[in-house]
Design a protein around this motif. Structure first.
Motif, PDB file in Angstrom:
ATOM      1  N   ALA C  50       0.404   0.376  -0.517  1.00 43.64           N
ATOM      2  CA  ALA C  50       0.969   1.464   0.284  1.00 43.64           C
ATOM      3  C   ALA C  50       1.996   0.916   1.266  1.00 43.64           C
ATOM      4  CB  ALA C  50      -0.142   2.199   1.023  1.00 43.64           C
ATOM      5  N   PHE C  51       1.691  -0.276   1.793  1.00 41.87           N
ATOM      6  CA  PHE C  51       2.621  -0.919   2.729  1.00 41.87           C
ATOM      7  C   PHE C  51       3.971  -1.162   2.055  1.00 41.87           C
ATOM      8  CE2 PHE C  51       4.448  -4.983   4.077  1.00 41.87           C
ATOM      9  CZ  PHE C  51       4.782  -4.666   5.379  1.00 41.87           C
ATOM     10  N   SER C  52       3.929  -1.707   0.828  1.00 41.94           N
ATOM     11  CA  SER C  52       5.173  -1.981   0.116  1.00 41.94           C
ATOM     12  C   SER C  52       5.913  -0.691  -0.210  1.00 41.94           C
ATOM     13  CB  SER C  52       4.881  -2.754  -1.171  1.00 41.94           C
ATOM     14  OG  SER C  52       4.592  -4.089  -0.863  1.00 41.94           O
ATOM     15  N   LEU C  53       5.166   0.323  -0.615  1.00 46.98           N
ATOM     16  CA  LEU C  53       5.787   1.606  -0.932  1.00 46.98           C
ATOM     17  C   LEU C  53       6.473   2.182   0.306  1.00 46.98           C
ATOM     18  CD1 LEU C  53       3.011   3.152  -3.193  1.00 46.98           C
ATOM     19  CD2 LEU C  53       5.290   2.413  -3.905  1.00 46.98           C
ATOM     20  N   PHE C  54       5.848   1.934   1.456  1.00 46.47           N
ATOM     21  CA  PHE C  54       6.423   2.416   2.708  1.00 46.47           C
ATOM     22  C   PHE C  54       7.680   1.618   3.065  1.00 46.47           C
ATOM     23  CE2 PHE C  54       6.741   1.948   7.322  1.00 46.47           C
ATOM     24  CZ  PHE C  54       6.880   3.276   7.689  1.00 46.47           C
ATOM     25  N   GLU C  55       7.579   0.279   2.948  1.00 48.57           N
ATOM     26  CA  GLU C  55       8.666  -0.610   3.291  1.00 48.57           C
ATOM     27  C   GLU C  55       9.880  -0.383   2.392  1.00 48.57           C
ATOM     28  OE1 GLU C  55       8.270  -2.663   6.450  1.00 48.57           O
ATOM     29  OE2 GLU C  55       8.817  -4.264   5.064  1.00 48.57           O
ATOM     30  N   ARG C  56       9.614  -0.337   1.079  1.00 49.95           N
ATOM     31  CA  ARG C  56      10.707  -0.292   0.114  1.00 49.95           C
ATOM     32  C   ARG C  56      11.166   1.130  -0.167  1.00 49.95           C
ATOM     33  NH1 ARG C  56       9.463  -5.111  -2.969  1.00 49.95           N
ATOM     34  NH2 ARG C  56       9.365  -6.681  -1.332  1.00 49.95           N
ATOM     35  N   GLY C  57      10.217   2.029  -0.286  1.00 51.84           N
ATOM     36  CA  GLY C  57      10.578   3.375  -0.735  1.00 51.84           C
ATOM     37  C   GLY C  57      10.407   4.439   0.329  1.00 51.84           C
ATOM     38  N   GLY C  58       9.916   4.026   1.492  1.00 51.55           N
ATOM     39  CA  GLY C  58       9.752   4.990   2.568  1.00 51.55           C
ATOM     40  C   GLY C  58       8.665   6.017   2.330  1.00 51.55           C
ATOM     41  N   PRO C  66      -2.238   8.767  -3.833  1.00 50.38           N
ATOM     42  CA  PRO C  66      -2.531   8.919  -5.265  1.00 50.38           C
ATOM     43  C   PRO C  66      -2.058   7.740  -6.102  1.00 50.38           C
ATOM     44  CG  PRO C  66      -0.797  10.440  -4.573  1.00 50.38           C
ATOM     45  CD  PRO C  66      -1.348   9.827  -3.329  1.00 50.38           C
ATOM     46  N   ILE C  67      -0.968   7.096  -5.672  1.00 52.26           N
ATOM     47  CA  ILE C  67      -0.462   5.962  -6.459  1.00 52.26           C
ATOM     48  C   ILE C  67      -1.441   4.793  -6.378  1.00 52.26           C
ATOM     49  CG2 ILE C  67       1.449   4.342  -6.734  1.00 52.26           C
ATOM     50  CD1 ILE C  67       3.267   6.456  -5.455  1.00 52.26           C
ATOM     51  N   ALA C  68      -1.869   4.480  -5.147  1.00 47.85           N
ATOM     52  CA  ALA C  68      -2.829   3.379  -4.976  1.00 47.85           C
ATOM     53  C   ALA C  68      -4.119   3.695  -5.715  1.00 47.85           C
ATOM     54  CB  ALA C  68      -3.099   3.161  -3.494  1.00 47.85           C
ATOM     55  N   SER C 123       0.749  -3.536   8.570  1.00 45.56           N
ATOM     56  CA  SER C 123       0.282  -2.213   8.936  1.00 45.56           C
ATOM     57  C   SER C 123       1.420  -1.223   8.743  1.00 45.56           C
ATOM     58  CB  SER C 123      -0.209  -2.204  10.381  1.00 45.56           C
ATOM     59  OG  SER C 123      -0.797  -0.952  10.650  1.00 45.56           O
ATOM     60  N   ILE C 124       1.098   0.051   8.646  1.00 44.17           N
ATOM     61  CA  ILE C 124       2.144   1.063   8.499  1.00 44.17           C
ATOM     62  C   ILE C 124       2.155   1.918   9.759  1.00 44.17           C
ATOM     63  CG2 ILE C 124       2.930   3.042   7.159  1.00 44.17           C
ATOM     64  CD1 ILE C 124       1.459   1.913   4.772  1.00 44.17           C
ATOM     65  N   PRO C 125       3.291   1.958  10.442  1.00 41.01           N
ATOM     66  CA  PRO C 125       3.353   2.834  11.612  1.00 41.01           C
ATOM     67  C   PRO C 125       3.420   4.282  11.137  1.00 41.01           C
ATOM     68  CG  PRO C 125       5.476   1.765  11.238  1.00 41.01           C
ATOM     69  CD  PRO C 125       4.556   1.248  10.199  1.00 41.01           C
ATOM     70  N   PHE C 126       2.355   4.989  11.257  1.00 36.42           N
ATOM     71  CA  PHE C 126       2.290   6.338  10.698  1.00 36.42           C
ATOM     72  C   PHE C 126       1.410   7.184  11.597  1.00 36.42           C
ATOM     73  CE2 PHE C 126       0.026   9.236   7.686  1.00 36.42           C
ATOM     74  CZ  PHE C 126       1.106  10.054   7.413  1.00 36.42           C
ATOM     75  N   LEU C 127       1.868   8.365  11.938  1.00 39.63           N
ATOM     76  CA  LEU C 127       1.110   9.264  12.802  1.00 39.63           C
ATOM     77  C   LEU C 127       0.625   8.540  14.060  1.00 39.63           C
ATOM     78  CD1 LEU C 127      -1.036  11.225  10.191  1.00 39.63           C
ATOM     79  CD2 LEU C 127       1.069  11.974  11.317  1.00 39.63           C
ATOM     80  N   GLN C 128       1.589   8.083  14.826  1.00 39.59           N
ATOM     81  CA  GLN C 128       1.239   7.276  15.992  1.00 39.59           C
ATOM     82  C   GLN C 128       0.846   8.116  17.205  1.00 39.59           C
ATOM     83  OE1 GLN C 128       1.047   4.068  15.867  1.00 39.59           O
ATOM     84  NE2 GLN C 128       2.211   3.463  14.087  1.00 39.59           N
ATOM     85  N   GLY C 129       1.135   9.412  17.144  1.00 38.07           N
ATOM     86  CA  GLY C 129       0.883  10.269  18.297  1.00 38.07           C
ATOM     87  C   GLY C 129      -0.584  10.512  18.555  1.00 38.07           C
ATOM     88  N   ALA C 130      -0.855  11.352  19.525  1.00 38.79           N
ATOM     89  CA  ALA C 130      -2.231  11.694  19.838  1.00 38.79           C
ATOM     90  C   ALA C 130      -2.354  13.204  19.998  1.00 38.79           C
ATOM     91  CB  ALA C 130      -2.682  10.993  21.106  1.00 38.79           C
TER      92      ALA C 130
END
Lengths: 251, 576, 290
Positions: C50-58, C66-68, C123-130
């Motif tokens: 998922a990290f790579s998918l985020f880094e490379r493909g956003g 589902p891919i993982a 890590s993936i910076p995702f949904l960082q809010g509160a």
């Protein structure tokens, strides 16, 4: 044209590891026939059923169902061919309800067909209808045995194999169970019941076979066997070998 | 003899090469040798608990780590030389293993394996948080003067560990370890204190791991929590034993040499892929050749394990001492008073009272599921009664461990034979003979006498799997008799025996009774024991339904009914 | 008081995350009585993917889920058919060999990940809010993962108890011989269960990497954590696992707050060994057997 024999065993040998249990069993069963296999503990009765269902490998001989040799079929496939099996220890799914247990017996049928068959089972075992939502782990021994048999019937088999259905059941329950079974007959279903409780099984069946040490030692019409002293001797022993019966014990 | 020559010449060859490299090799060679020998030492330790005793551990590295820290601390604070540090570390490992063993070894299979894994992680965290260990940054110690010296010491330590396990597996303790691994319940019935045995094995294994740790620190001069509790060490250790042959003396050596060569070669060419290959190899061996190389050699007849305390076959058997005929009758040696137990609401045995008298046989019969075997489990301490009590030799038995009951004179057999698959006939009987406080020589003499009496002497070196079922039963009876029991509980002992074998059992049982032994025999059918039984007790649905002398009981309609089903009704169905 | 309430909420949510990571292991154990020691490495693999998918493909973790899961499904299937089905031995020997095989597998997976992703924490910076719930601030990512965990748990529960395929899996878990007598192909069902369990690990990893940074060597810890949870819940017991997850989440959050992070990482193992010794049957015990 199906052959008249639904099941035939020729010189069947089987065992566990190096221990041979069945020493060349020849047996056949006609369509619609009922056969009781009786004998003492360890005589090889359950092993016979396991061999028919492919739970253990044969070391010799051949088993054929409706003229087709079973050797290459795994257990589940034999069930699909038309053999219903209620194994030793019942092997129910304790965490599932009676309904669900029966459902699994016809997992491959369409839902409507499944429901129809379940209702038919409640016709044969009326007691189960009231318990249909009860988990099988909470049923009494007799009820569990009924579920096991009903589940085996859900696949609409032409041959039903029952492994010691009366184990651990009180005599009255055994009688009830066999009465339900009797209502199944006449539809062309063949039944092979392996029993320790010889009288109940022999009264139910048309033909009987006596097992001793993995061999057939007597067979014939079931009612005649009930009175046969050889049967008693295969179990309790000794009545047919009176040389020690009254003898003083060793000192 | 040939096997022993192969074993020892192989060992001597590897040792010589090791010493030669340590003495004359380059620093790199010596360092590689040190690592290989270290792993052989660790593998030998792991093999003691996981191979011989059957408790597979994924946390053997705990003891390596603890040893490393204890060794380092001893070097720093006590100025200990390497051998002093190693000795203190071994002691530390054992001191830690004693309480841990009592707790952890109650777990079985996966639970123990993962529990040990968890332990290693806990220790790693502890080591990172303490000041005395240098925390996560680690600590340095005075490094050894020369790598060659380290390698030499390590080679000798690994060699000593191997010779030590070889010696261990020639003793009665070795016999007990294997019995425990093969079947803990049967081992208890043969009088083995399984808890003590497995803790002992655990301590030995911990001590070896700790020595490895201490020598490691001496070699590298630096220690941090990550290298002390490194999971890679675990993988290599396990793989070496698996490859060589788990539960064999030489397995760790064979596997250690091979895997060390392989992993060194891999490290040189494919450092990144090394672990993948080793992991895949572990998988492959677990799937395809679980016995490793030693098992493969054994199959073609080379270097098989030799029986422990093997008898001198050439020596003539001593004449059996004439059994002094014991007085028959008298008071009961064993009596059960309204014994009962229920499992999950189902009553298995209820209000059963039996009495066994010296030099006499009581037969207990009944149909399937009548509660016969449960009754035996209650008497022999494998199941606790919820009601009633058992009085043996005038004392009430309460909550005694099965092995203590076995030693105090209540021996039993099991309904389905429970033999030790890796112990030969001789060892099986010797195990029991040795557990009742006889000297080694006396136990061997007794074993020989029993085997001769029961007719298994010719097959003394055979493994149980190769015996026909009747002989397996005989062996189980022989094992029970070797405890010199005052009460012998036979659970369907004669099922599946030929007439000739039954004859032999009868003779042996008569012999035992002449010596005053009381026998309680469960049989499904009576003829096999009727000639010996003085009285018969019939159970059905967990309760007594009849008792008396054999011919009277066998003609009792109640009994026949229990076996054959009731006869008071019309057939439910005629012929189909 | 606010602190206490916050810790409770956080603990419960973390419990959901732990549950998400343990569900696959529970399914596999329930059906096959196999503990897959590579489970944690599967989670890490899913996460790093998922990290790579985020880094490379956003791709967001939700899209990567589902891919993982799909990739790990295939890997699980291959492992079951290629390795575990090949071990024919029964009883303790079979159990032991299976354990050793998955032990080897865990090194294969972990080091293959190492080869692909190196040893850095990712890590993936995702949904960082509160999300502000009254006085309590709840991190968004935690909330989403936790809700998804319960979603997945519910879905699995419905699947196992309402569909015929799910029931077949459930039935096989209770009696393999009974299932075979019903004409069910046990081999196929076992493969399905192992593949699904692995897929759940992969999917969980894809989500959880946004909460916990992963490193290739994190797998072992995650395996033990997941095993602790299902052991505490009673192996193969789904409601038990949920309860255990909440307890573990609370324990860890409170330990972390009051005793520090070292103690928090140790507490899992302490609970683990405690469970093994004092309640090997789990919190809820087991359903009576036939």
């Amino acid at each position: 044209m199906a052959p008249p024999e639904i099941l035939s065993l020729k010189g069947v040998r089987a065992g566990y590891g190096e221990v041979a249990v069945l020493h060349g069993i020849d047996l056949s069963l006609a369509r619609g026939e009922t056969l009781a296999v009786v004998g003492a503990n360890g005589a090889g009765k359950s092993t016979l059923l396991r061999a028919i269902m492919g739970q253990i490998a044969l070391t010799g001989g051949e088993i054929a169902f409706e003229g087709r040799t079973l050797a290459r079929f795994p257990t589940y496939h034999r069930t699909r061919l038309g053999i219903g099996y209620a194994p030793e220890g019942r092997q129910l799914f304790p965490g599932m309800s009676v309904d669900e247990n029966l459902e699994m017996g016809a997992a491959r049928a369409r839902p409507a067909e499944r429901r129809k068959r379940i209702e038919r089972m409640f016709g044969i075992f009326p007691k189960l209808a009231a318990l249909r939502r009860t988990h099988c782990g909470y049923l009494s021994g007799g009820e569990q045995q009924m579920v096991a048999i009903a589940r085996a019937l859900m696949g609409e088999p032409r041959l039903l194999l029952l492994d010691e259905p009366s184990t651990g059941l009180a005599p009255r329950v055994v009688a009830e169970l066999y009465a339900s079974l009797a209502s199944l007959l006449g539809t062309g279903l063949a039944v092979l019941v392996v029993e320790q409780n010889a009288r109940a099984a022999l009264r139910f069946a048309g033909r009987g076979v006596v097992f001793e040490d993995g061999r057939i030692t007597a067979q014939g019409e079931a009612k005649a066997l009930i009175a046969d002293r050889r049967v008693v001797s295969a179990y309790v022993g000794g009545l047919a070998t009176p040389e020690w019966a009254g003898a003083p014990t060793e000192g | 003899m040939r096997d022993r020559i192969i074993e020892w010449s192989g060992f001597a060859l590897v040792l010589t090469i090791g010493i030669a490299i340590a003495a004359f090799g380059s620093g790199y060679q010596a360092q590689t040798l040190f690592t290989a020998a270290l792993f052989i030492l660790l593998a030998t330790g792991w093999n003691v608990i996981s191979g011989f005793t059957g408790y597979v551990s994924f946390g053997q590295v705990s003891f390596f780590g603890v040893g490393a820290y204890v060794g380092a601390l001893a070097m720093i604070h006590l100025d200990a030389p390497w051998y002093g540090a190693a000795a203190v570390a071994a002691l530390g490992g054992i001191v830690l293993a004693l309480p841990l063993g009592w707790v952890m070894l109650r777990l079985q299979g996966i639970f123990f394996a993962l529990g040990m894994f968890g332990l290693a992680r806990i220790l790693q965290i502890v080591a990172s948080s303490l000041d005395i260990t240098g925390g996560a940054m680690g600590t340095t110690v005075a490094v050894a003067d020369s790598v060659n010296e380290c390698a030499l010491v390590m080679v000798l330590a690994a060699g000593a560990a191997l010779v030590g396990t070889y010696a261990l597996m020639r003793t009665r303790l070795g016999l007990r370890l294997m019995a425990l691994r093969d079947d803990a319940v049967a081992a208890q019935a043969a009088g083995v204190d399984t808890a003590a045995v497995r803790v002992t094995a655990f301590c030995i294994s911990a001590g070896l791991g700790a020595v490895g740790g201490a020598l490691y620190v001496w070699n590298v001069g630096y220690l941090d929590p990550n290298s002390a509790f490194n999971g890679t060490i675990e993988l290599q250790t396990v793989l070496m034993v698996l490859a060589g042959g788990i539960g064999t003396v030489w397995g760790p050596l064979v596997g250690g040499v091979l895997i060390s060569l392989l992993s060194t070669a891999l490290w040189a060419r494919f450092p990144m892929e090394q672990q993948i290959v080793l992991g895949a190899l572990t998988m492959g061996i677990a799937v395809a050749m679980p016995g490793g190389i030693m098992a493969a050699l054994g199959r073609i007849g080379i270097v098989r394990r030799q029986p422990i305390c093997a008898p001198d076959v050439a020596a003539p058997a001593e004449a059996a001492p004439a059994a002094e005929a014991a007085a028959r009758g008298g008071g009961p040696i064993l009596s059960c008073r309204s014994l009962g137990v229920a499992f999950g609401g189902v009553v298995a045995v209820k209000g059963v009272s039996i009495e066994a008298r010296p030099a006499e046989m009581l037969a207990v019969i009944g149909p399937n599921g009548a509660g016969k075997s449960t009754l035996f489990n209650l008497i022999s301490g494998f199941t606790r009664a919820t009601q009633g009590d058992v009085v043996f030799a005038g004392e009430t038995l309460a909550a005694l461990h099965p092995h203590l009951l076995a030693r105090s004179g209540i021996a039993r057999t099991f309904q389905t034979s429970r033999l030790f698959r890796s112990l030969c006939v001789w060892e099986t009987v010797l195990l029991a003979a040795a557990s009742v406080g006889r000297s080694r020589a006396a136990a061997m003499a007794e074993t020989r006498r029993i085997l001769a009496e029961i007719g298994l002497w010719e097959q003394w070196a055979d493994l149980p799997d190769t015996l026909p079922p009747g002989r397996q039963r005989l062996l189980e009876i022989a094992r029970a008799l070797a405890l010199r029991p005052r009460v012998l509980l036979l659970d369907e002992a004669m099922a599946g025996m030929s007439a000739q074998e039954i004859e032999r059992v009868h003779a042996a049982l008569r012999g035992a009774m002449r010596r005053g032994c009381s026998i309680v025999a469960i049989e499904h059918v009576l003829p096999a024991i009727a000639p010996l039984a003085a009285r018969v007790h019939v159970l059905d649905f967990g309760q007594t339904i009849a008792e008396g002398v054999p011919h009277q009981v066998m003609n009792d309609p109640v009994v026949i009914e229990a076996y054959m089903g009731v006869d008071d009704q019309e057939p439910v169905h005629g012929a189909a | 008081m606010i602190t206490f309430a916050t810790l409770c909420v956080l603990g419960l949510l973390w419990g959901g995350v732990y549950l998400l990571m343990a569900e696959g292991l529970n399914l596999i154990y329930g059906v096959m009585k196999v503990v897959n020691l590579a489970h944690g490495d599967f989670i890490v693999l899913g996460g790093l993917l998922a990290f790579s998918l985020f880094e490379r493909g956003g791709l967001t973790p939700i899209a990567a889920f589902p891919i993982a899961a799909g990739l790990l499904f295939l890997i699980g299937m291959a492992v079951q058919l290629g390795v575990l089905e090949q071990i024919t031995a029964q009883g303790p020997e079979g159990e032991l060999r299976t354990l050793l095989a998955t032990f080897g597998l865990s090194y294969v997976v972990a080091n293959a990940s190492f080869l692909l992703w190196g040893s850095q924490f990712q890590s993936i910076p995702f949904l960082q809010g509160a999300v502000q719930a009254g006085p309590i601030a709840v991190p968004e990512g935690l909330l989403v993962c936790s809700l998804l965990a319960f979603g997945v748990a519910l879905l699995v529960h419905v699947w196992l108890t309402r569909t015929i395929t799910g029931k077949s899996v459930h039935a096989t878990a209770q009696s393999a011989l009974g299932a075979a007598s019903c004409g069910l192909n046990i081999r196929r069902i076992r493969t399905l269960a192992f593949a699904l369990g692995s897929a759940m690990a992969g999917g969980a990893g894809a989500l959880v990497i946004s909460l916990i940074p992963f490193q290739t060597s994190t797998g072992g810890d995650l395996t033990v954590q997941a095993f602790t949870l299902i052991a505490l819940g009673g192996l193969g017991n789904y409601p038990g696992a949920w309860l255990a997850a909440e307890l573990l989440g609370l324990t860890e959050v409170f330990t972390q707050y009051y005793l520090g992070s070292n103690a928090a990482s140790a507490v899992v193992y302490v609970v683990f060994i405690g469970v093994l010794i004092f309640r090997p049957q789990g919190l809820l015990g087991r359903v009576g057997r036939v």
